[in-house]
Each structure stands twice: as C-alpha cells, then as structure tokens.
Design an enzyme around this catalytic site. Structure first.
Site, PDB file in Angstrom:
ATOM      1  N   LYS A  45      -2.930   2.934  -7.584  1.00 55.83           N
ATOM      2  CA  LYS A  45      -1.569   2.528  -7.224  1.00 55.83           C
ATOM      3  C   LYS A  45      -1.505   1.858  -5.848  1.00 55.83           C
ATOM      4  O   LYS A  45      -0.754   0.895  -5.663  1.00 55.83           O
ATOM      5  CB  LYS A  45      -0.631   3.721  -7.276  1.00 55.83           C
ATOM      6  CG  LYS A  45      -0.764   4.691  -6.122  1.00 55.83           C
ATOM      7  CD  LYS A  45       0.322   5.743  -6.142  1.00 55.83           C
ATOM      8  CE  LYS A  45       0.176   6.692  -4.953  1.00 55.83           C
ATOM      9  NZ  LYS A  45       0.427   6.023  -3.666  1.00 55.83           N
ATOM     10  N   THR A  46      -2.295   2.355  -4.895  1.00 58.54           N
ATOM     11  CA  THR A  46      -2.255   1.765  -3.556  1.00 58.54           C
ATOM     12  C   THR A  46      -2.752   0.324  -3.590  1.00 58.54           C
ATOM     13  O   THR A  46      -2.179  -0.560  -2.938  1.00 58.54           O
ATOM     14  CB  THR A  46      -3.107   2.595  -2.575  1.00 58.54           C
ATOM     15  OG1 THR A  46      -2.653   3.951  -2.577  1.00 58.54           O
ATOM     16  CG2 THR A  46      -3.020   2.033  -1.174  1.00 58.54           C
ATOM     17  N   ASP A 232       6.759   3.322  -2.201  1.00 62.14           N
ATOM     18  CA  ASP A 232       5.624   4.145  -2.622  1.00 62.14           C
ATOM     19  C   ASP A 232       6.091   5.583  -2.855  1.00 62.14           C
ATOM     20  O   ASP A 232       7.034   6.053  -2.214  1.00 62.14           O
ATOM     21  CB  ASP A 232       4.547   4.117  -1.533  1.00 62.14           C
ATOM     22  CG  ASP A 232       3.222   4.691  -2.013  1.00 62.14           C
ATOM     23  OD1 ASP A 232       3.043   4.860  -3.237  1.00 62.14           O
ATOM     24  OD2 ASP A 232       2.351   4.969  -1.158  1.00 62.14           O
ATOM     25  N   GLU A 233       5.431   6.294  -3.782  1.00 62.52           N
ATOM     26  CA  GLU A 233       5.710   7.711  -4.058  1.00 62.52           C
ATOM     27  C   GLU A 233       7.199   7.945  -4.340  1.00 62.52           C
ATOM     28  O   GLU A 233       7.823   8.869  -3.802  1.00 62.52           O
ATOM     29  CB  GLU A 233       5.254   8.586  -2.879  1.00 62.52           C
ATOM     30  CG  GLU A 233       3.789   8.436  -2.505  1.00 62.52           C
ATOM     31  CD  GLU A 233       2.833   9.102  -3.485  1.00 62.52           C
ATOM     32  OE1 GLU A 233       3.288   9.544  -4.562  1.00 62.52           O
ATOM     33  OE2 GLU A 233       1.626   9.158  -3.183  1.00 62.52           O
ATOM     34  N   GLN A 267       3.496  13.938 -10.893  1.00 64.99           N
ATOM     35  CA  GLN A 267       3.010  14.464  -9.618  1.00 64.99           C
ATOM     36  C   GLN A 267       4.152  14.749  -8.650  1.00 64.99           C
ATOM     37  O   GLN A 267       3.951  14.763  -7.436  1.00 64.99           O
ATOM     38  CB  GLN A 267       2.012  13.490  -8.981  1.00 64.99           C
ATOM     39  CG  GLN A 267       0.733  13.309  -9.782  1.00 64.99           C
ATOM     40  CD  GLN A 267      -0.324  12.513  -9.024  1.00 64.99           C
ATOM     41  OE1 GLN A 267      -0.946  12.991  -8.086  1.00 64.99           O
ATOM     42  NE2 GLN A 267      -0.529  11.276  -9.445  1.00 64.99           N
ATOM     43  N   ARG A 617      -7.639  16.098  -9.261  1.00 66.34           N
ATOM     44  CA  ARG A 617      -8.344  15.858  -7.993  1.00 66.34           C
ATOM     45  C   ARG A 617      -9.845  15.741  -8.233  1.00 66.34           C
ATOM     46  O   ARG A 617     -10.576  15.276  -7.363  1.00 66.34           O
ATOM     47  CB  ARG A 617      -8.124  17.010  -7.005  1.00 66.34           C
ATOM     48  CG  ARG A 617      -6.705  17.271  -6.525  1.00 66.34           C
ATOM     49  CD  ARG A 617      -5.971  16.047  -6.089  1.00 66.34           C
ATOM     50  NE  ARG A 617      -5.211  15.473  -7.197  1.00 66.34           N
ATOM     51  CZ  ARG A 617      -4.716  14.254  -7.215  1.00 66.34           C
ATOM     52  NH1 ARG A 617      -4.921  13.440  -6.202  1.00 66.34           N
ATOM     53  NH2 ARG A 617      -4.035  13.803  -8.262  1.00 66.34           N
TER      54      ARG A 617
END
Length: 736
Positions: A45-46, A232-233, A267, A617
């Site tokens: 995503k980044t 973002d997020e 998330q 993770r």
C-alpha cells in the site's frame, strides 16, 4: 501548465510504474473521482500511495501544493516524502504532506484570529494542559479523589476528538462527570487557553473544524486549492478526522472529489483511541460513484499463512471483504503450529526452547518476534529468555521491570522491608499525592543529614514533635502507620500478601483506578497483578529483588537486529518478521474479556482483527500457543482455549501438546497431534473439610467473599468489592 512543470520535473529515470501488479497500477492511474484502495496486509500500500502521488505530478495533473496527503505518524510522512523524492529525482519543499494535526496546525497559523488566537499561538504539552486544568477547576471545589483532573482532561480530549464544542454536549454525556459541571469546566478551560494565546493538541483539529464550518470562504479556499487528497490508514480515522476530510473533499463547485483513501478494514484495531471502522465501511455512501480497488496480492507471507488469516477474518460480518493471495511465493510453506502447554510458565519456556532451535538452525534472533495481546504477558517471557541466555528487546514499551508502576510497587516494599532505604522512601512518600513536594523533601533530607538518621526515622521524629502542619502531618502519619503495620504482615502472611496490602492501603492502587478509564490505566493495574504473581515464585522479597537485578543487568537497545522482539499485537501493526510466536490464545485473554464486556460483538470482531494482524506479521512461520492454566497472583486458574483456535482451518495447522517442565530437556517434548484438552477443574484439598468451596467467608479487611478454590492451607476467594484474592485459611471465618 506543461511549460511550468517541465523544468521543475524532468522525466523520471526508470519507468516508475514497472513492477506494479495489475491492481496496484490501476490504483495509481485512476486519478478522477473518489477512490477507496482496500489494501490487505503485505500488499504494497505504501508503494501504491507514493507512486500515485508522484504519478499525479509527473502527469502534470496538479502542482505539488495542490495535493493534500495525510498520514497518521510523522515516520510515515517522512517515508512517503523520501519515496516520492526518489521517484521524482529531487526533493520538494512545498508539499502538504503530514499528519492530521501537523497539517491542521499549519492551516491554523493562517486563520488563528478567526477563533480568537494570535498566529503565534503556543501548543501546550500534556503536563501543561493538566496543570492549567487544575487551576481552572479550583472554583468548583470538586472532590479530586472522585473526579481526578486527569479524568476530566481525558474526557475533554475525547469530546474534542468527536468535534464537540461545549454547547453541543447533551446531559447524557455530562451528568455523571464532575457533578454535572463538566461543560462549564470545558468552557472555562477553553477560555483560559485563549487568554494565554494557547491551544492543546486536540484544539488543532477542533479549531480548524470550527473555522471550516463557520467560514465558507475559508472552506472554499481549501477545496479549490486541493485538487487531490490522499489519505493513509483510513480505517484508523476518528470522528473529527473523518469530518475534516469530508468537508475538504465535498467540493462546492460540483466537480468530482479526487479523494483517494488507502486502508484495510480488516486491520482496524484502534477503537480504544477513537478510531471508527464505520468510516471506511461507508465510504461508497459518503462518496457516491466511488471506485473500490482491492489489493489482494500479498508479497510477505506463505500461501498457508494467508489462507489461515483469510479464513479467520472471514468470520467477521462488519467488513467489505477481500481474500489475500500470494504475490510471489508459490511454495505452500510450513503449517501453522498450535501448541498447548500445561501452564503459562511452561508456555514461556517452550517458546524459549523453540527460539533456541530456530537459532541453532540458522535463524537470527532478530528474525523472531513474540506478539502478545496484553503488555503484562511479557514478564514470564523476559524471565525465560534471560535464563536461557536469549537476547531480547521490548518494542513499543518498556521492559516489564522498567515500568513506572512496577518500580513504584517495588519501592513500596523496599520502604517496608528496609526503613533505611532513602531512595525507595523518596519515591513513594508523595505517591499518591500527599502534599509532600520537592521543597518539603529537600528540607527532610537536610534534617536527616543533621540527625544522622534515615528519612523515615527523621520524619517519624518530626511527626512526634509536631513539627509539620496538621493536614500534611495527618497524611504522613497514615503512611508511616501503614509501613509499620505491613512489616508485621510480612512475617505473618508473607511478602505477596504484604505487597498487595501496602499498595491497597496506601491508596496507590486507587490512584490508578481513579485515573481516566483508558487502556493505559487498566494495563498498569494488570501489570501490578502480574508483579504479585511473579512475587509468588520467590520465597522472600530479597530473592525477588536479586532476580530483578539480574534481569535488568543487560543492554536495552531498541530495534537491535540481533535480539528477539517482544511486543503487543497493537504495537506490531506495520511490522513483519520471518518467525512469529503468538502466545496466550485463551478465552478472557484473547479475546479480551474486558473488551467483550465493554463492546460485545463489535469488540469481538476487533479482537478477531487483532488475530488477523498477528498472523499476517509472519513471513515464513507462525506458532500459536495457549495454556491449560494461567496464574493470577499466586493462584492457578483454569483456561479455556480461545474461540479463534476453532476458526483455524484444520488443513493448514498442526497441533502439539507440550509435556510438563521436567520433560523439556528431552529430545521430544511434544505429544504430536493431541486433541485440545478439556477444561480442567481445581481438585478439592484437605482444607475444604473445614472451609468448603462455595462457602461464604469474611476477612477483616476485604469483607465477605465466596471460596472458589483451595490449595493446601490457602483459599482462592472472590470478594464482593475487590475481586479475587488468595488468603490463608486461618485469616477468614465462615459466615453463619
């Protein structure tokens, strides 16, 4: 625009779109209209967000200052800026790129007079905010034990995060706090801030929301300025962040809003700090005609890990839906291992052994992480790893024995056991507040030096001679009497009971109970309970203090690539490791009973999202563990396997049962493929012939409670007012 852009942005070197998969490239090149990019864990995503930013510039769709890019952390903003500069081949200084609060501070500097501030206003830190509030509330003569200033401040900040000004508060929101005076206190606090030409952190967004709502010309100015908005997020936005973005994105000229939000509803794990998953779930309703692009190719984990994570999260109903699939890795990978241990101490030792095996096989310690639901879980792992010589670091927090509440509790016991320990006494004499500040402490030190005595002896002398003011003398006399009393308790009931008693009677535990009802305050109490549990493993307080000295005698450098990482699941978001251990998958611990009690099914779904975060993770290997018994204080309690274990697909897991501690040295200390055990019950002990389980008993200090377990001469009693305690049978009597 072409002539202006060409000299500022020469053609990029290598094609910046190369290497993007189909969905990533579509997300970058979709530049018109509202867009929601549902980016699963490990899907890049980044890279998509930064490439999209650069793409808008390189395609000459907007000037740099016409793009608003919002992140949640300064670290994320720096990373975005660096990546954009790398693509463009040069850095840009005029970007509107930063956190919500930093961007609002920048805006507010321009428009501060509209809310009664000068442009050079001061932003107060947390300590200054609380000090100011204490001054403001003095006229109300509140009972500060019942309504601590920190609790009132916490509530004011919550209202600000909800974009609520004082006149918008309802009686239902304010009736119980500060005897219904909270709105008036809120008004007085805000008035005093403006008199000081200051604002607190929450004001940065609240003032800008007020300006945008009350001054349409300012709102239109920013709507016209920002041709593109990148967020973002998005799943982590709270109420005021959501409203601020909507105001800026809803253009008044009728043009489509070019807002692109990147987030993952699976998330969303920060509801406790105000994040609302509903913000991302209703994106298409907020922005009709919005396009949704799902990034589902994961470049981090093995196919097996992805399958397990996807099947677990599929049990949630409140989600937009996506299924992670492998982007590069084609080999299925190892099964997810589920280990059942006899108890929580064995769990820590078994995981320590597994870490040793991985290290022997060539895995670095830095490739391994232990991710826990609650911070207090780190304590047994710290002990086990230390004893095994395995280097570790705590990420996102202090090591267990470095935490303030643990040091405070230990200082109390040192003050009890060692009356000449001046350092310990200095730490606790005004904790909680007793009106004995720095000046008084300095005077006491000087008097002790003149008398050649310890601080406790000197203070006792001053109290006997009536040298202190009555109010101060009363509170300090209470403290000294408690310390004397607890010294007798140590010899009669032991250091565990004595520690519990001194923390209770001194008011230290009430200090945290009266703190704002935040996760941090609750976590401190959990840590103290874990400390009492740890104390029970040592025959004396001296032995325990020696153990702490050994644990603390090591370097605690953070982010060391040669150390095992210990952290909570919340702290692990955004990180990844080849090997991940997930301990404590038991009902009440994970999912958290406190969360379920407070939020019901909504909280259960967030707990499941935490499980999803933990699983994703891992790159190569996941080991989940749970214990049949977990110890609270000195009492072993039966544990039930987490419901999340039943949601794991059988085809991708292998279950192992660890034998008791004495067998851990053998080559094979697992019973392979053993079924999940049934819940164990505490067996009656001989003492029950006198005081049976289920009996109602009375303790002189704790009042009445019900016996729920017994072991030798000690009873586990659930008291009405304070919960579970472990008491020697001789200190209670059966209620007739």
């Amino acid at each position: 625009m072409d002539d202006l852009f060409s000299p500022r942005f020469p053609p990029a070197g290598p094609d910046y779109l190369q290497g993007l998969n189909e969905e990533q490239r579509l997300a970058v090149e979709t530049t018109q209209g509202p867009l929601l990019i549902l980016a699963g864990a490990g899907t890049g995503k980044t890279r998509v967000l930064t490439t999209r930013f650069a793409h808008i510039l390189l395609e000459k769709l907007a000037w740099p200052e016409q793009i608003l890019a919002v992140t949640f952390t300064n670290k994320a903003a720096r990373e975005m800026r660096e990546r954009i500069s790398a693509i463009l081949g040069r850095s840009i200084d005029s970007l509107w790129l930063g956190t919500f609060h930093s961007l609002c501070a920048r805006m507010l500097r321009q428009h501060a007079p509209l809310v009664g501030l000068e442009r050079n206003f001061t932003i107060l830190d947390t300590d200054d905010q609380l000090r100011l509030l204490k001054q403001v509330i003095e006229p109300w003569k509140l009972d500060l034990k019942r309504f601590p200033p920190a609790q009132i401040m916490h509530q004011i900040q919550l209202w600000k995060d909800q974009a609520l000004l004082p006149d918008a508060l309802t009686p239902a929101q304010t009736s119980e706090l500060a005897n219904g005076q909270a709105p008036a206190i809120y008004v007085a606090y805000q008035t005093r801030l403006k008199e000081l030409n200051a604002c607190d952190f929450g004001d940065l967004m609240l003032h800008m929301m007020t300006i945008l709502r009350q001054h349409p010309d300012v709102l239109e100015q920013y709507q016209q300025r920002f041709r593109y908005i990148l967020v973002d997020e998005y799943q982590d936005t709270n109420a005021i962040q959501y409203l601020w973005l909507r105001l800026l994105a809803k253009r008044q000229d009728g043009e489509d809003s070019n807002i692109a939000c990147v987030g993952d509803d699976d998330q969303s794990i920060y509801s406790w700090r105000g994040a609302d998953i509903a913000n991302i779930l209703r994106f298409e309703k907020d922005f009709p005609g919005a396009k949704v692009i799902r990034l589902e190719q994961n470049y981090r984990s093995t196919p097996r890990i992805l399958s397990v994570a996807s099947q677990v999260i599929a049990h949630n109903e409140g989600r937009l839906g996506k299924v992670l699939r492998p982007g590069l890795k084609t080999e299925e990978g190892e099964p997810i291992e589920v280990i059942n241990t006899p108890d929580s101490d064995d769990e820590a030792r078994v995981i320590g052994r597994r870490i040793q095996e991985l290290h022997t096989a060539g895995q670095s310690y830095g490739s391994i992480a232990i991710l826990m639901r609650a911070g207090f879980q780190t304590r047994p792992f710290e002990d086990a790893l230390m004893k095994m010589g395995i280097p570790y670091q705590i990420i996102g927090g202090l090591r267990f024995y470095e935490r303030a509440e643990i040091r405070d509790a230990i200082a109390y016991m040192r003050a009890v056991l060692y009356p000449t320990d001046d350092l310990a006494f200095e730490r606790i004499v005004n904790l909680p507040k007793r009106g004995f500040g720095k000046v008084a402490l300095t005077r006491l030190r000087a008097a002790a030096k003149n008398m050649g005595c310890s601080l406790q002896q000197t203070l006792q002398h001053q109290l006997q001679q009536g040298e202190l003011k009555s109010k101060l003398a009363s509170s300090l006399t209470d403290l000294m009497n408690i310390l004397v009393k607890i010294r007798e308790v140590v010899s009669k009931e032991g250091h565990v009971v004595a520690t519990d008693m001194v923390l209770e009677e001194s008011g230290y535990l009430d200090m945290w109970r009266d703190d704002p009802k935040t996760v941090e305050a609750a976590g401190r109490l959990d840590n103290i309970r874990e400390l009492l549990r740890a104390l029970g493993e040592f025959p004396t307080m001296d032995a325990f203090l020696e153990h702490i000295a050994l644990v603390m005698d090591s370097d605690n450098a953070q982010d060391d690539p040669n150390k095992v990482s210990l952290m909570t699941l919340h702290a692990a978001k955004g990180l990844e490791f080849p090997n991940v251990f997930l301990p404590g998958w038991e009902e009440g611990l994970f999912p958290s009973q406190r969360s379920l009690d407070e939020g019901g099914n909504k909280s259960l779904e967030e707990e499941r999202r935490l499980a999803y975060v933990g699983l994703t993770r891992a790159r190569e290997r996941v080991v989940i563990s749970y214990a049949n018994n977990r110890r609270l204080y000195a009492n072993w309690q039966d544990s039930i396997p987490s419901r999340f274990l039943d949601e794991l697909p059988e085809s991708h897991i292998i279950r192992n049962v660890a034998k008791a501690e004495h067998a851990l040295g053998s080559k094979s200390f697992f019973n392979r493929q053993a079924p999940f055990p049934a819940k164990r019950t505490i067996k009656p002990s001989p003492v029950q012939a006198t005081i049976p389980i289920g009996a109602t008993v009375r303790h002189k200090r704790y009042g009445e409670g019900v016996v729920i377990g017994a072991e030798e001469d000690r009873l586990s009693i659930n008291f009405e007012n304070i919960g579970l305690k472990r008491i020697m049978a001789g200190f209670v009597e059966i209620v007739s």
